[in-house]
Design a protein around this motif. Sequence first.
Motif, PDB file in Angstrom:
ATOM      1  N   GLU A  30       7.566  -3.972   2.956  1.00 28.16           N
ATOM      2  CA  GLU A  30       6.801  -4.391   4.360  1.00 28.16           C
ATOM      3  C   GLU A  30       6.529  -2.955   5.133  1.00 28.16           C
ATOM      4  N   GLY A  31       5.330  -3.034   5.613  1.00 27.42           N
ATOM      5  CA  GLY A  31       4.926  -1.845   6.400  1.00 27.42           C
ATOM      6  C   GLY A  31       4.606  -0.586   5.794  1.00 27.42           C
ATOM      7  N   GLU A  32       4.655  -0.424   4.092  1.00 25.38           N
ATOM      8  CA  GLU A  32       4.194   0.546   3.493  1.00 25.38           C
ATOM      9  C   GLU A  32       2.789   0.740   3.350  1.00 25.38           C
ATOM     10  N   PHE A  33       2.504   2.017   3.175  1.00 25.48           N
ATOM     11  CA  PHE A  33       1.190   2.418   3.009  1.00 25.48           C
ATOM     12  C   PHE A  33       1.026   3.234   1.640  1.00 25.48           C
ATOM     13  N   VAL A  34       0.294   2.426   0.587  1.00 25.32           N
ATOM     14  CA  VAL A  34      -0.067   2.890  -0.764  1.00 25.32           C
ATOM     15  C   VAL A  34      -1.043   3.233  -1.194  1.00 25.32           C
ATOM     16  N   SER A  35      -1.250   4.208  -1.743  1.00 19.77           N
ATOM     17  CA  SER A  35      -2.577   4.421  -2.384  1.00 19.77           C
ATOM     18  C   SER A  35      -2.818   4.350  -3.816  1.00 19.77           C
ATOM     19  N   VAL A  36      -3.794   3.641  -4.593  1.00 18.18           N
ATOM     20  CA  VAL A  36      -3.892   3.361  -5.889  1.00 18.18           C
ATOM     21  C   VAL A  36      -5.061   4.302  -6.395  1.00 18.18           C
ATOM     22  N   MET A  37      -4.728   4.982  -7.403  1.00 16.13           N
ATOM     23  CA  MET A  37      -5.703   5.901  -7.945  1.00 16.13           C
ATOM     24  C   MET A  37      -5.989   5.840  -9.579  1.00 16.13           C
ATOM     25  N   GLY A  38      -6.858   6.362 -10.012  1.00 14.91           N
ATOM     26  CA  GLY A  38      -7.093   6.268 -11.762  1.00 14.91           C
ATOM     27  C   GLY A  38      -8.744   6.694 -11.602  1.00 14.91           C
ATOM     28  N   PRO A  39      -8.876   6.751 -13.051  1.00 11.69           N
ATOM     29  CA  PRO A  39     -10.432   6.906 -13.401  1.00 11.69           C
ATOM     30  C   PRO A  39     -11.153   5.540 -13.354  1.00 11.69           C
ATOM     31  N   SER A  40     -12.415   5.845 -13.521  1.00 14.75           N
ATOM     32  CA  SER A  40     -13.223   4.409 -13.889  1.00 14.75           C
ATOM     33  C   SER A  40     -12.941   3.666 -14.721  1.00 14.75           C
ATOM     34  N   GLY A  41     -12.775   2.209 -14.372  1.00 16.43           N
ATOM     35  CA  GLY A  41     -12.246   1.277 -15.646  1.00 16.43           C
ATOM     36  C   GLY A  41     -10.845   1.166 -15.649  1.00 16.43           C
ATOM     37  N   ALA A  42     -10.023   2.071 -14.868  1.00 17.45           N
ATOM     38  CA  ALA A  42      -8.570   1.830 -14.890  1.00 17.45           C
ATOM     39  C   ALA A  42      -8.049   0.557 -14.749  1.00 17.45           C
ATOM     40  N   GLY A  43      -8.726  -0.315 -13.836  1.00 17.34           N
ATOM     41  CA  GLY A  43      -8.046  -1.691 -13.352  1.00 17.34           C
ATOM     42  C   GLY A  43      -7.793  -1.370 -11.803  1.00 17.34           C
ATOM     43  N   LYS A  44      -8.269  -0.501 -10.815  1.00 18.31           N
ATOM     44  CA  LYS A  44      -7.724  -0.521  -9.601  1.00 18.31           C
ATOM     45  C   LYS A  44      -8.421  -1.569  -8.968  1.00 18.31           C
ATOM     46  N   SER A  45      -9.570  -1.705  -9.042  1.00 13.59           N
ATOM     47  CA  SER A  45     -10.122  -2.974  -8.065  1.00 13.59           C
ATOM     48  C   SER A  45      -9.790  -4.060  -8.659  1.00 13.59           C
ATOM     49  N   SER A  46      -9.407  -4.217  -9.924  1.00 11.86           N
ATOM     50  CA  SER A  46      -8.828  -5.560 -10.344  1.00 11.86           C
ATOM     51  C   SER A  46      -7.518  -5.965  -9.898  1.00 11.86           C
ATOM     52  N   LEU A  47      -6.685  -4.918  -9.789  1.00 12.47           N
ATOM     53  CA  LEU A  47      -5.475  -5.061  -9.101  1.00 12.47           C
ATOM     54  C   LEU A  47      -5.574  -5.382  -7.762  1.00 12.47           C
ATOM     55  N   LEU A  48      -6.505  -4.703  -7.237  1.00 12.60           N
ATOM     56  CA  LEU A  48      -6.730  -5.049  -5.567  1.00 12.60           C
ATOM     57  C   LEU A  48      -7.155  -6.625  -5.478  1.00 12.60           C
ATOM     58  N   ASN A  49      -7.830  -7.054  -6.410  1.00 14.96           N
ATOM     59  CA  ASN A  49      -8.452  -8.403  -6.242  1.00 14.96           C
ATOM     60  C   ASN A  49      -7.513  -9.287  -6.614  1.00 14.96           C
ATOM     61  N   VAL A  50      -6.403  -8.933  -7.324  1.00 13.34           N
ATOM     62  CA  VAL A  50      -5.205  -9.878  -7.805  1.00 13.34           C
ATOM     63  C   VAL A  50      -4.301 -10.064  -6.355  1.00 13.34           C
ATOM     64  N   LEU A  51      -4.075  -8.737  -5.801  1.00 10.54           N
ATOM     65  CA  LEU A  51      -3.392  -8.851  -4.621  1.00 10.54           C
ATOM     66  C   LEU A  51      -3.890  -9.587  -3.427  1.00 10.54           C
ATOM     67  N   GLY A  52      -5.458  -9.428  -3.358  1.00  3.22           N
ATOM     68  CA  GLY A  52      -6.037 -10.273  -2.192  1.00  3.22           C
ATOM     69  C   GLY A  52      -6.214 -11.492  -2.669  1.00  3.22           C
ATOM     70  N   MET A  53      -5.727 -12.225  -3.875  1.00  4.48           N
ATOM     71  CA  MET A  53      -6.354 -13.259  -4.171  1.00  4.48           C
ATOM     72  C   MET A  53      -7.692 -13.747  -4.363  1.00  4.48           C
ATOM     73  N   MET A  54      -8.466 -12.867  -4.442  1.00  2.00           N
ATOM     74  CA  MET A  54      -9.920 -12.690  -4.881  1.00  2.00           C
ATOM     75  C   MET A  54     -10.246 -13.077  -6.188  1.00  2.00           C
ATOM     76  N   ASP A  55      -8.942 -13.081  -7.042  1.00  2.00           N
ATOM     77  CA  ASP A  55      -9.104 -13.414  -8.579  1.00  2.00           C
ATOM     78  C   ASP A  55      -7.830 -14.264  -8.871  1.00  2.00           C
ATOM     79  N   HIS A  56      -8.233 -15.293  -9.550  1.00  2.00           N
ATOM     80  CA  HIS A  56      -7.125 -16.290  -9.904  1.00  2.00           C
ATOM     81  C   HIS A  56      -6.826 -16.103 -11.629  1.00  2.00           C
ATOM     82  N   ASP A  57      -7.730 -15.401 -12.244  1.00  2.00           N
ATOM     83  CA  ASP A  57      -7.608 -15.817 -13.553  1.00  2.00           C
ATOM     84  C   ASP A  57      -6.732 -14.430 -14.054  1.00  2.00           C
TER      85      ASP A  57
END
Length: 221
Positions: A30-57
């Motif tokens: 709670e209250g933490e500020f986290v950065s996610v990094m990695g090369p293109s195709g590493a899964g960054k946006s996919s992880l964010l979409n899971v966290l944001g419930m934009m992706d359910h699969d």
Amino acid sequence: MIHLEQVEKSFPLAGGRSWVLRNINLDIAEGEFVSVMGPSGAGKSSLLNVLGMMDHDWQGGYMLDGVAVDKLDAKKRQALQRDKIGFIFQHYHLIDDLKVWENLDLPLQYRDVPARERASRVADLLDRFQIVGKKDLYPSQLSGGQQQLVAVARAVITRPRLLLADEPTGALHSGQARIIMDLLGELHGEGMSIVQVTHNEAFAAEAQRIIRLRDGWIETP
């Protein structure tokens, strides 16, 4: 705030599967500020979409603020997303035929906030983000930096517990990017939990912690 346990995501391919996320185990306080990094195709946006419930699969366990997201039906996930999460998209996703103030007002309408309170919150954020003079303009009349300021304001106007930011400074020049990062710092200082995806090492370092992904895996230090 966030607990992921063995979260995985993949796509079927002829003769096998293509993995996007592999065995993701992650805790964000709670209250933490986290950065996610990695090369293109590493899964960054996919992880964010899971966290944001934009992706359910996906498969695995996901607890958000004490609620087991993986156990919820679509309607309950949508309600949890609406109540807890703000999302800053890389490409703004403003509604072109709504004025700036209308873009800010709309998320509050979805939450049945009374008109007087909506007007007050919109006015407060227009002032805080120094875009009062732009309130009656349409997104197409704004610069990229101004559109991103509006997008950030829209993401936080509902006062979410968790803010997810996908490359919030990626398309901006250095001065505009600095304004966005300063705003994220202020929101974090006020207690908001923030997860940002970024390619910028300097901006990533402004978070309390950096998570690095490669080929869908979290890299160990």
